[in-house]
Design a protein around this motif. Structure first.
Motif, PDB file in Angstrom:
ATOM      1  N   GLY A  63       0.778  -1.067   0.022  1.00 20.94           N
ATOM      2  CA  GLY A  63       0.041   0.056  -0.081  1.00 20.94           C
ATOM      3  C   GLY A  63       0.792   1.364   0.044  1.00 20.94           C
ATOM      4  O   GLY A  63       0.350   2.552  -0.142  1.00 20.94           O
ATOM      5  N   ALA A  64       2.109   1.152   0.018  1.00 24.21           N
ATOM      6  CA  ALA A  64       2.805   2.405   0.049  1.00 24.21           C
ATOM      7  C   ALA A  64       2.985   3.028  -1.330  1.00 24.21           C
ATOM      8  O   ALA A  64       3.144   2.197  -2.355  1.00 24.21           O
ATOM      9  CB  ALA A  64       4.528   1.867   0.465  1.00 24.21           C
ATOM     10  N   ASP A  65       3.045   4.512  -1.454  1.00 24.22           N
ATOM     11  CA  ASP A  65       3.034   5.329  -2.591  1.00 24.22           C
ATOM     12  C   ASP A  65       4.521   5.346  -3.176  1.00 24.22           C
ATOM     13  O   ASP A  65       5.302   6.141  -2.428  1.00 24.22           O
ATOM     14  CB  ASP A  65       2.495   6.440  -2.342  1.00 24.22           C
ATOM     15  N   PRO A  66       4.812   4.850  -4.086  1.00 18.27           N
ATOM     16  CA  PRO A  66       6.295   4.779  -4.570  1.00 18.27           C
ATOM     17  C   PRO A  66       6.667   6.484  -4.861  1.00 18.27           C
ATOM     18  O   PRO A  66       7.897   6.611  -4.973  1.00 18.27           O
ATOM     19  CB  PRO A  66       6.307   4.169  -6.016  1.00 18.27           C
ATOM     20  N   ASP A  67       5.715   7.240  -5.115  1.00 24.30           N
ATOM     21  CA  ASP A  67       6.161   8.795  -5.193  1.00 24.30           C
ATOM     22  C   ASP A  67       6.313   9.431  -4.108  1.00 24.30           C
ATOM     23  O   ASP A  67       6.895  10.497  -3.977  1.00 24.30           O
ATOM     24  CB  ASP A  67       4.998   9.387  -6.039  1.00 24.30           C
ATOM     25  N   LYS A  68       5.803   8.932  -2.935  1.00 22.89           N
ATOM     26  CA  LYS A  68       6.047   9.529  -1.424  1.00 22.89           C
ATOM     27  C   LYS A  68       7.048   8.873  -0.494  1.00 22.89           C
ATOM     28  O   LYS A  68       7.546   9.126   0.362  1.00 22.89           O
ATOM     29  CB  LYS A  68       4.746   9.799  -1.022  1.00 22.89           C
ATOM     30  N   TRP A  69       7.284   7.563  -1.027  1.00 28.15           N
ATOM     31  CA  TRP A  69       8.487   6.760  -0.297  1.00 28.15           C
ATOM     32  C   TRP A  69       9.628   6.895  -0.957  1.00 28.15           C
ATOM     33  O   TRP A  69       9.978   7.228  -2.467  1.00 28.15           O
ATOM     34  CB  TRP A  69       8.181   5.469  -0.156  1.00 28.15           C
ATOM     35  N   ARG A  70      10.755   7.134  -0.380  1.00 24.82           N
ATOM     36  CA  ARG A  70      12.084   7.395  -0.840  1.00 24.82           C
ATOM     37  C   ARG A  70      13.330   6.430  -0.134  1.00 24.82           C
ATOM     38  O   ARG A  70      12.963   5.813   1.072  1.00 24.82           O
ATOM     39  CB  ARG A  70      12.658   8.808  -0.707  1.00 24.82           C
ATOM     40  N   CYS A  71      14.033   5.996  -0.996  1.00 26.55           N
ATOM     41  CA  CYS A  71      15.340   5.113  -0.545  1.00 26.55           C
ATOM     42  C   CYS A  71      16.403   6.202  -0.060  1.00 26.55           C
ATOM     43  O   CYS A  71      16.635   7.076  -1.050  1.00 26.55           O
ATOM     44  CB  CYS A  71      15.713   4.363  -1.610  1.00 26.55           C
ATOM     45  N   GLU A  72      17.050   6.212   1.088  1.00 22.94           N
ATOM     46  CA  GLU A  72      17.979   6.951   1.568  1.00 22.94           C
ATOM     47  C   GLU A  72      19.508   6.289   1.808  1.00 22.94           C
ATOM     48  O   GLU A  72      19.208   5.218   2.444  1.00 22.94           O
ATOM     49  CB  GLU A  72      17.593   7.687   2.745  1.00 22.94           C
ATOM     50  N   VAL A  73      20.397   6.831   1.281  1.00 24.69           N
ATOM     51  CA  VAL A  73      21.664   6.186   1.182  1.00 24.69           C
ATOM     52  C   VAL A  73      22.623   7.056   1.986  1.00 24.69           C
ATOM     53  O   VAL A  73      22.932   8.259   1.634  1.00 24.69           O
ATOM     54  CB  VAL A  73      22.320   5.838  -0.156  1.00 24.69           C
ATOM     55  N   HIS A  74      23.249   6.502   2.987  1.00 24.95           N
ATOM     56  CA  HIS A  74      24.108   7.381   3.943  1.00 24.95           C
ATOM     57  C   HIS A  74      25.663   6.621   4.184  1.00 24.95           C
ATOM     58  O   HIS A  74      25.808   5.435   4.193  1.00 24.95           O
ATOM     59  CB  HIS A  74      23.812   7.092   5.312  1.00 24.95           C
ATOM     60  N   VAL A  75      26.486   7.317   3.818  1.00 24.13           N
ATOM     61  CA  VAL A  75      28.033   6.827   3.531  1.00 24.13           C
ATOM     62  C   VAL A  75      28.696   7.833   4.584  1.00 24.13           C
ATOM     63  O   VAL A  75      28.643   8.898   4.765  1.00 24.13           O
ATOM     64  CB  VAL A  75      28.533   7.097   2.115  1.00 24.13           C
ATOM     65  N   ALA A  76      29.675   6.863   5.697  1.00 27.15           N
ATOM     66  CA  ALA A  76      29.855   7.913   6.820  1.00 27.15           C
ATOM     67  C   ALA A  76      31.335   7.321   6.848  1.00 27.15           C
ATOM     68  O   ALA A  76      31.714   5.926   6.628  1.00 27.15           O
ATOM     69  CB  ALA A  76      29.308   7.556   7.802  1.00 27.15           C
ATOM     70  N   THR A  77      32.264   8.057   7.523  1.00 26.77           N
ATOM     71  CA  THR A  77      33.455   7.601   7.906  1.00 26.77           C
ATOM     72  C   THR A  77      33.674   8.283   9.370  1.00 26.77           C
ATOM     73  O   THR A  77      32.695   8.631   9.765  1.00 26.77           O
ATOM     74  CB  THR A  77      34.940   7.952   7.161  1.00 26.77           C
ATOM     75  N   GLY A  78      34.586   8.255  10.029  1.00 33.03           N
ATOM     76  CA  GLY A  78      34.606   8.934  11.596  1.00 33.03           C
ATOM     77  C   GLY A  78      35.819   7.945  12.413  1.00 33.03           C
ATOM     78  O   GLY A  78      36.749   7.641  11.949  1.00 33.03           O
ATOM     79  N   ASP A  79      35.126   7.973  13.684  1.00 32.25           N
ATOM     80  CA  ASP A  79      36.268   7.612  14.800  1.00 32.25           C
ATOM     81  C   ASP A  79      35.240   6.939  15.988  1.00 32.25           C
ATOM     82  O   ASP A  79      34.146   7.589  16.167  1.00 32.25           O
ATOM     83  CB  ASP A  79      37.476   8.100  15.300  1.00 32.25           C
ATOM     84  N   MET A  80      35.648   6.046  16.734  1.00 38.82           N
ATOM     85  CA  MET A  80      34.959   5.396  17.948  1.00 38.82           C
ATOM     86  C   MET A  80      36.177   5.124  18.918  1.00 38.82           C
ATOM     87  O   MET A  80      37.230   4.830  18.497  1.00 38.82           O
ATOM     88  CB  MET A  80      34.385   3.919  17.476  1.00 38.82           C
ATOM     89  N   LYS A  81      35.501   5.241  20.055  1.00 39.19           N
ATOM     90  CA  LYS A  81      36.472   5.026  21.398  1.00 39.19           C
ATOM     91  C   LYS A  81      35.739   3.875  22.221  1.00 39.19           C
ATOM     92  O   LYS A  81      34.478   4.244  22.663  1.00 39.19           O
ATOM     93  CB  LYS A  81      36.779   6.078  22.122  1.00 39.19           C
ATOM     94  N   LEU A  82      36.228   2.904  22.263  1.00 32.81           N
ATOM     95  CA  LEU A  82      35.297   1.801  22.615  1.00 32.81           C
ATOM     96  C   LEU A  82      36.105   1.116  23.779  1.00 32.81           C
ATOM     97  O   LEU A  82      36.954   0.349  23.760  1.00 32.81           O
ATOM     98  CB  LEU A  82      35.047   0.496  21.677  1.00 32.81           C
ATOM     99  N   GLY A  83      36.091   1.580  25.150  1.00 30.09           N
ATOM    100  CA  GLY A  83      37.008   1.239  26.160  1.00 30.09           C
ATOM    101  C   GLY A  83      38.131   1.684  25.892  1.00 30.09           C
ATOM    102  O   GLY A  83      38.557   2.828  25.559  1.00 30.09           O
ATOM    103  N   GLY A  84      39.242   0.795  25.795  1.00 30.42           N
ATOM    104  CA  GLY A  84      40.611   1.229  25.316  1.00 30.42           C
ATOM    105  C   GLY A  84      40.914   1.134  23.937  1.00 30.42           C
ATOM    106  O   GLY A  84      42.060   1.282  23.745  1.00 30.42           O
ATOM    107  N   LEU A  85      39.876   0.617  23.097  1.00 26.05           N
ATOM    108  CA  LEU A  85      40.089   0.582  21.586  1.00 26.05           C
ATOM    109  C   LEU A  85      39.609   1.839  20.998  1.00 26.05           C
ATOM    110  O   LEU A  85      38.794   2.466  21.243  1.00 26.05           O
ATOM    111  CB  LEU A  85      39.120  -0.646  21.182  1.00 26.05           C
TER     112      LEU A  85
END
Length: 260
Positions: A63-85
């Motif tokens: 039932g979704a209207d293809p003219d009102k729905w969109r596909c979104e693409v996200h491309v990211a870099t960055g950094d993480m600090k996970l405890g001591g990593l």
């Protein structure tokens, strides 16, 4: 772009709130009045535009209207600090769809996450049993989708995402990870400053998201060296001692534009 195409672009952009950029950067108010594109810096507009892959766009709900729905693409870099990593993130891509459901609510469908393993600073001693200050043997960290997401934005909040972090290295078994499918890690992302328009046609935004409140559990299923890995990298690590920062680009197409 002619007037008809401009009207179509504005209608498309206003049909649903932009979600996470990088993991979806919200820009719904700017898209709705069309003024943000005019504020794009000339230097950014002159730079070569990136390409985005819409292969992972998911199937729409019934039932979704293809003219009102969109596909979104996200491309990211960055950094993480996970405890001591400490992990400088190599590119990751997240694809999802969103739009209005027949009952008037906003629907979301996850497509896919693709991430490249990133080498971490910190890890394991080169030889088990060496003293506390022994040199470290690095591990790679790969971010995986944990089964839940909400990319609808509310104020400075950019939504959330469940993830796990797969750990790999010459001394680690295949299933070693931080977070599991049964108990993933929930990231609650906030916007770090305003988004920037890179292009209006195609629509591309740039922005930064971060979470500095996430708690990181101990690594599990890491074999005989699991206890050493956790001890040497301060895992588990409480909220406030960790961070995830994502610098991303974001774009979208309606399903009509995709020919679906």
């Amino acid at each position: 772009m002619d007037r008809k195409r401009n009207r179509r672009w504005a209608r498309t952009a206003a049909c649903a709130g932009l979600a996470l950029g990088a993991l979806g950067l919200s820009a719904a108010p700017a898209l709705a009045d069309g003024r943000a594109a005019a504020r794009a810096a000339p230097a950014s507009a002159a730079a070569p535009l990136p390409t985005f892959d819409f292969t992972d766009c998911p199937t729409l709900p019934a039932g979704a209207d293809p003219d009102k729905w969109r596909c979104e693409v996200h491309v990211a870099t960055g950094d993480m600090k996970l405890g001591g990593l400490t992990v400088p993130l190599r590119p990751m891509t997240i694809t999802h769809a969103e739009g209005p459901l027949p009952d008037g609510s906003t629907g979301q469908v996850f497509g896919a996450m693709h991430a490249t393993p990133s080498p971490a600073t910190g890890g394991l001693p080169n030889i088990p049993g060496l003293p506390e200050r022994a040199p470290m043997l690095g591990v790679n960290v790969k971010t995986k989708y944990g089964g839940w997401f909400d990319f609808l934005s509310h104020g400075t909040s950019a939504g959330g995402l469940d993830v796990t972090f797969a750990l790999s290295g010459p001394l680690l078994p295949e299933n070693c990870s931080i977070g599991t499918a049964e108990q993933p890690i929930r990231l609650t992302m906030m916007r770090k400053g305003p988004n920037e328009w890179i292009s209006k046609d195609p629509p591309i935004l740039k922005g930064t998201l971060w979470d500095n409140t996430v708690a990181i559990p101990a690594a599990t299923d890491c074999g005989p060296l699991g206890a050493v890995l956790n001890h040497r990298n301060n895992l588990p690590s409480p909220g406030g001692a960790n961070s995830v920062t994502l610098d991303g680009l974001y774009t979208f197409k309606t399903y009509t534009q995709l020919g679906r």
